[in-house]
Scaffold this motif. Structure first.
Motif, mmCIF file in Angstrom:
data_model
loop_
_atom_site.group_PDB
_atom_site.id
_atom_site.type_symbol
_atom_site.label_atom_id
_atom_site.label_comp_id
_atom_site.label_asym_id
_atom_site.label_seq_id
_atom_site.Cartn_x
_atom_site.Cartn_y
_atom_site.Cartn_z
ATOM 1 N N ASP A 472 3.860 8.199 -12.036
ATOM 2 C CA ASP A 472 2.968 8.972 -11.170
ATOM 3 C C ASP A 472 1.714 8.173 -10.826
ATOM 4 O O ASP A 472 0.891 7.880 -11.697
ATOM 5 C CB ASP A 472 2.589 10.277 -11.870
ATOM 6 C CG ASP A 472 1.721 11.179 -11.003
ATOM 7 O OD1 ASP A 472 1.562 10.875 -9.806
ATOM 8 O OD2 ASP A 472 1.224 12.194 -11.537
ATOM 9 N N HIS A 473 1.561 7.826 -9.543
ATOM 10 C CA HIS A 473 0.375 7.109 -9.063
ATOM 11 C C HIS A 473 -0.522 8.012 -8.209
ATOM 12 O O HIS A 473 -1.423 7.517 -7.534
ATOM 13 C CB HIS A 473 0.793 5.909 -8.195
ATOM 14 C CG HIS A 473 1.684 4.928 -8.883
ATOM 15 N ND1 HIS A 473 1.245 4.011 -9.813
ATOM 16 C CD2 HIS A 473 3.031 4.714 -8.762
ATOM 17 C CE1 HIS A 473 2.254 3.271 -10.225
ATOM 18 N NE2 HIS A 473 3.357 3.678 -9.616
ATOM 19 N N TRP A 478 -3.447 5.807 -1.908
ATOM 20 C CA TRP A 478 -3.012 4.430 -1.664
ATOM 21 C C TRP A 478 -3.190 4.037 -0.201
ATOM 22 O O TRP A 478 -2.928 4.829 0.712
ATOM 23 C CB TRP A 478 -1.532 4.285 -2.021
ATOM 24 C CG TRP A 478 -1.280 3.986 -3.480
ATOM 25 C CD1 TRP A 478 -2.081 4.306 -4.527
ATOM 26 C CD2 TRP A 478 -0.130 3.330 -4.029
ATOM 27 N NE1 TRP A 478 -1.520 3.908 -5.706
ATOM 28 C CE2 TRP A 478 -0.316 3.298 -5.427
ATOM 29 C CE3 TRP A 478 1.023 2.793 -3.500
ATOM 30 C CZ2 TRP A 478 0.610 2.734 -6.292
ATOM 31 C CZ3 TRP A 478 1.957 2.224 -4.359
ATOM 32 C CH2 TRP A 478 1.745 2.184 -5.738
ATOM 33 N N GLU A 479 -3.619 2.793 -0.012
ATOM 34 C CA GLU A 479 -3.567 2.141 1.292
ATOM 35 C C GLU A 479 -2.264 1.341 1.357
ATOM 36 O O GLU A 479 -1.556 1.198 0.353
ATOM 37 C CB GLU A 479 -4.770 1.211 1.476
ATOM 38 C CG GLU A 479 -6.120 1.882 1.312
ATOM 39 C CD GLU A 479 -6.471 2.768 2.493
ATOM 40 O OE1 GLU A 479 -5.787 2.662 3.539
ATOM 41 O OE2 GLU A 479 -7.411 3.570 2.366
ATOM 42 N N LEU A 480 -1.942 0.794 2.532
ATOM 43 C CA LEU A 480 -0.742 -0.030 2.636
ATOM 44 C C LEU A 480 -0.813 -1.259 1.746
ATOM 45 O O LEU A 480 0.212 -1.726 1.226
ATOM 46 C CB LEU A 480 -0.508 -0.444 4.088
ATOM 47 C CG LEU A 480 0.110 0.622 5.005
ATOM 48 C CD1 LEU A 480 0.325 0.065 6.407
ATOM 49 C CD2 LEU A 480 1.439 1.135 4.446
ATOM 50 N N ASP A 481 -2.016 -1.791 1.538
ATOM 51 C CA ASP A 481 -2.171 -2.948 0.634
ATOM 52 C C ASP A 481 -1.727 -2.596 -0.782
ATOM 53 O O ASP A 481 -1.124 -3.418 -1.485
ATOM 54 C CB ASP A 481 -3.621 -3.435 0.622
ATOM 55 C CG ASP A 481 -3.997 -4.168 1.902
ATOM 56 O OD1 ASP A 481 -3.076 -4.582 2.645
ATOM 57 O OD2 ASP A 481 -5.206 -4.318 2.168
ATOM 58 N N LEU A 601 5.811 7.449 -7.607
ATOM 59 C CA LEU A 601 5.320 8.485 -6.701
ATOM 60 C C LEU A 601 3.905 8.125 -6.261
ATOM 61 O O LEU A 601 3.003 7.955 -7.087
ATOM 62 C CB LEU A 601 5.323 9.839 -7.404
ATOM 63 C CG LEU A 601 5.081 11.071 -6.518
ATOM 64 C CD1 LEU A 601 6.165 11.192 -5.452
ATOM 65 C CD2 LEU A 601 5.029 12.336 -7.369
ATOM 66 N N MET A 602 3.718 8.014 -4.936
ATOM 67 C CA MET A 602 2.426 7.572 -4.396
ATOM 68 C C MET A 602 1.899 8.603 -3.405
ATOM 69 O O MET A 602 2.645 9.431 -2.873
ATOM 70 C CB MET A 602 2.589 6.223 -3.705
ATOM 71 C CG MET A 602 3.629 6.229 -2.609
ATOM 72 S SD MET A 602 3.972 4.620 -1.895
ATOM 73 C CE MET A 602 5.307 5.024 -0.772
ATOM 74 N N ARG A 603 0.583 8.529 -3.168
ATOM 75 C CA ARG A 603 -0.056 9.415 -2.195
ATOM 76 C C ARG A 603 -0.764 8.542 -1.178
ATOM 77 O O ARG A 603 -1.794 7.934 -1.468
ATOM 78 C CB ARG A 603 -1.039 10.334 -2.920
ATOM 79 C CG ARG A 603 -1.635 11.446 -2.084
ATOM 80 C CD ARG A 603 -2.157 12.573 -2.977
ATOM 81 N NE ARG A 603 -3.073 12.085 -3.987
ATOM 82 C CZ ARG A 603 -4.406 12.222 -3.952
ATOM 83 N NH1 ARG A 603 -4.978 12.826 -2.923
ATOM 84 N NH2 ARG A 603 -5.151 11.762 -4.930
#
Length: 816
Positions: A472-473, A478-481, A601-603
């Motif tokens: 779980d992030h 998050w940005e694309l980087d 899992l990212m946002r």
């Protein structure tokens, strides 16, 4: 060829079909279609009467002049559709028995509307207090008199036989319990209309190409297919027993156990079943085994497999054909049906072009592979190409692959349909998914009977199939980087990564940025901006590279999640509903290549992926997933316990959206309420708002004028299961260019045209938009509308090898 006195159809090569022969052939087909529900005479009556108006001299003058090339003739200039309804009314207008009235209203509507793209007319409108049905029933017709129709009709047919047949039809109606007649009137109406439209189009289309229509008997083929499948299952079981050490061997043995459970259930009673097998558990072939045995045990006619995406249809069709030793070129045993091309543009109140209006589009194969959208449109959608499919789901097994992905606003409309199919329709339903939604009566106001679960111990099966863990992030945006860094890190430990986004825009941007990294890793992009044939090609390349362990990263929208048989070393999933997260996890370590695989899992930042605008269901699901992750930090997020919690919260949160709310004449109503009544003491009435408006306007109870009160055409006019407002555009990519050329030539034989239009489904991209969008498509040179065929055709230069169709006009918001 000598012209008959009364012509129903004629061809350019001077072949003529009499009205008598056409009516009798359609009647016989309708009888066959409706026999499973013991409504043969009801449907046969509609077939017998539907073109009775062609006995009018005005119609005969028109069709003769039209055939002889008179430029002053045009289709639809003679109203032939209402005559059969008036003829029936002439026989029943003094019969005040409820069953006779019910039959009369049912058949008259079906017959009057058999060329209406919206299907049967509203008995009562939802808001205006009008009855389009009664208006048409009493409309003055200048083209003929009922005495003329009656005279000529009974010159061809025995009146005594007709009256005896009518009595049988009334008797069949009387066998439907009154509460079912009331609460389920829309399904019986659409069912009879479906029998008629399919029979009429099939018989007419076959006459146009010089064929004799013959009814197939799918059940005999299903017996053979079941035997082949059981032989294959026995061979597979022996092979599974030999591999006792590898991860793949363990998975195969577990899949074999799931298959055995399905065999036992397939030989049990009919009903609604659920198959809650984790992703990668072999649901496709296990469900097929269940369905084939149900068909043989209960003498059912066909199997209809409903999948969320066309990509899954292609994959599952290939697997089923291989399993059953069916040649890939054989479309008569396993039929893929994706959508109807240009249906809305082609169909009006009367056929404008017989070559396209009567194209062979019937679900007459033993196994039908189709999409959720096509399935829902068969039940509720506009256009004869949708309506004619509905009756094919009767006396069948309907398998819902990934049932949890059914569009939110259609949940209760589908629940009502599933209950009708299972009870009145004599069909068996199988709900397949790793994430069973909570659809039963104890959870939803309008739910289904609690399904019988085929798997006896789901927690143990979950543990046995466990191959992934969730990382779980979501605490940080998050940005694309951040995504690129995560991908590079994972590529140091695995050779393949899948990144699944919620929007096409995000998948495209991520793919582009990854390419700029110039890593020695192949990158692929998948989205619905690409036609099905293109996606198929890309998935094949991905599969080959995965097999050869070539390092790769795939950027995709959620189309890859539901059932696509690919296995990646690691998966990144943008925050969404827990069902979507689990489906993405099903693409990770699918065949137990390693002990455990990671699902990240990212946002994503809203500048990259904005799901708050126009993606309310995804946004609501993402919020609930985040809530559950916080509430249950020590419970496996991919477990059945969390799934159950998720769906209960999701349906509670989205409860007002489950019955398909719509604004009609400034009134907020649900489409479900226009056609269905629960028959509960509190409010059993169908279309209550419309009934109240009718009674207020006319000053008396609606039942003084009508037994039926539903508004089916209002439903078909507004029903759009995926908020599409889409324009189907045929692209000139690959074989699509050749198909476009042949379709537009106007020289292609009709039988070949049928085949081409089915092939063309693989080369269609759906573009979101409205009238302004279509204007921009032309203005910007993206596509053009061909009036002769009713098809949109894209310019060849507008199709990109990486991203698919490029609409160029940003105002269209195409890559949202």
């Amino acid at each position: 060829m000598t012209r008959p006195t009364f012509i129903a159809h004629c061809t350019d090569d001077n072949r003529f079909q009499s009205v008598h022969d056409h009516l009798w052939a359609v009647k016989n087909l309708c009888e066959t279609y409706a026999e499973p529900l013991h409504l043969s005479h009801v449907a046969g009556l509609a077939g017998w009467l539907h073109d009775a108006g062609k006995y009018a001299q005005t119609f005969q003058d028109y069709i003769n002049k039209s055939h002889d090339g008179d430029p002053n003739t045009h289709p639809g200039q003679v109203n032939h559709a209402f005559a059969g309804a008036r003829l029936l009314g002439a026989f029943l207008n003094q019969n005040f028995d409820d069953d006779a009235i019910y039959l009369s209203e049912l058949i008259e509507n079906v017959v009057m509307a058999h060329h209406n793209a919206g299907g049967p007319y509203d008995y009562v409108t939802p808001t205006s207090g009008e009855s389009p049905f009664l208006q048409r029933q009493s409309q003055k017709i200048k083209d003929w008199t009922i005495s003329e129709i009656k005279q000529h009709f009974f010159e061809d047919f025995s009146q005594a036989s007709f009256e005896a047949y009518l009595d049988e039809a009334i008797h069949e109606i009387s066998l439907i319990p009154p509460e079912q007649q009331e609460s389920q009137e829309n399904f019986y109406l659409r069912y009879i209309a479906s029998c008629l439209i399919d029979a009429d189009h099939l018989e007419t289309g076959d006459f146009m190409v010089g064929k004799t229509t013959q009814q197939k008997s799918p059940s005999a083929s299903l017996d053979t297919l079941c035997r082949i499948n059981e032989e294959k299952a026995a061979v597979q079981a022996k092979q599974n027993a030999t591999d006792t050490t590898s991860g793949q061997g363990m998975i195969n043995r577990l899949r074999g156990e799931m298959s055995q459970y399905c065999l036992a259930a397939g030989q049990a009673d009919q009903g609604i079943y659920s198959l809650s097998v984790p992703t990668g558990g072999g649901k496709t072939l296990a469900g097929l085994r269940f369905a084939l045995n149900q068909c043989v045990t209960h003498h059912l006619d066909r199997i209809v497999i409903v999948s969320p995406h066309t990509t899954i249809i292609e994959q599952n069709t290939r697997a089923i054909r291989q399993r059953l030793d069916i040649d890939p070129s054989d479309r008569s045993t396993v039929l893929e049906y994706h959508s109807a091309i240009g249906d809305d543009q082609v169909e009006q109140d009367d056929p404008k072009n017989d070559r396209y209006y009567y194209t062979r589009d019937t679900w007459d194969a033993p196994i039908i592979m189709t999409t959720q959208v096509a399935y829902l449109n068969a039940l509720y959608g506009r256009g004869s190409k949708n309506l004619r499919h509905m009756h094919r789901m009767i006396n069948s097994v309907v398998i819902f692959d990934e049932i949890q992905s059914m569009p939110t606003k259609t949940v209760e409309m589908n629940n009502v349909a599933m209950n009708w199919l299972a009870h009145e329709g004599k069909s068996t339903l199988l709900l397949c998914t790793a994430t069973q939604p909570a659809l039963s009566h104890d959870v939803l106001p309008i739910g289904i009977d609690a399904p019988k679960e085929i798997i006896p111990d789901i927690p143990s099966v979950e543990t046995a199939f466990k191959r992934t863990e969730l990382v779980d992030h979501t605490a940080k945006m998050w940005e694309l980087d951040d995504l690129m860094n995560g991908l590079k890190s994972e590529l140091t430990r695995v050779s393949s990564v899948l990144a699944v986004m919620n929007t096409k825009k995000a998948a495209r941007q991520a793919f582009q940025q990854f390419n700029e990294l110039n890593l020695d890793v192949k990158g692929y992009h998948l989205s619905t901006a690409m036609c099905a044939a293109h996606r198929k090609k890309v998935i094949k390349a991905i599969r080959e590279n995965l097999k050869n362990q070539v390092p790769l990263v795939v950027f995709s929208t959620q189309l890859i999640e539901a059932g696509v048989d690919l296995s990646f070393g690691s998966v990144f999933r943008s925050l969404a509903g827990i069902d979507s997260v689990i489906q993405a996890a099903g693409r990770c370590n699918r065949n137990h290549e390693t002990k455990i695989g990671r699902v990240h899992l990212m946002r994503l930042d809203s500048e990259i992926e904005n799901i708050s605008h126009g993606l309310n269901d995804i946004s609501a699901g993402a919020h609930i997933t985040k809530t559950l992750l916080n509430l249950y930090p020590h419970v496996d997020p991919l477990s059945a316990k969390i799934v159950s919690q998720y769906f209960q919260r999701y349906y509670q949160d989205r409860g007002a959206q489950l019955n398909y709310p719509e604004t009609i004449d400034h009134q907020r109503l649900s489409l479900l309420s226009l056609i269905y009544g629960q028959n509960a003491e509190s409010d059993p009435l169908i279309n209550k708002h419309g009934v109240d408006a009718y009674e207020q306007k006319h000053g008396h109870r609606v039942y003084s004028d009508l037994l039926h009160v539903s508004a089916p055409q209002s439903v078909t006019r507004l029903f759009d299961p995926i908020n599409s407002n889409t324009i189907p555009i045929l692209v000139q990519w690959g074989q699509g260019k050749e198909i476009v050329g042949k379709i537009l030539s106007g020289q292609t034989p009709l039988e070949e045209l049928y085949r081409l239009l089915k092939q063309a489904q693989q080369y269609v991209v759906q573009v979101f938009g409205d009238q302004r969008t279509s204007e921009n498509l032309v203005k910007n040179g993206v596509a053009r509308f061909d009036e002769h065929t009713g098809l949109w055709i894209a310019r060849e230069s507008q199709y990109d090898e990486d991203f698919g169709l490029d609409t160029t006009d940003k105002a269209m918001n195409y890559f949202v």
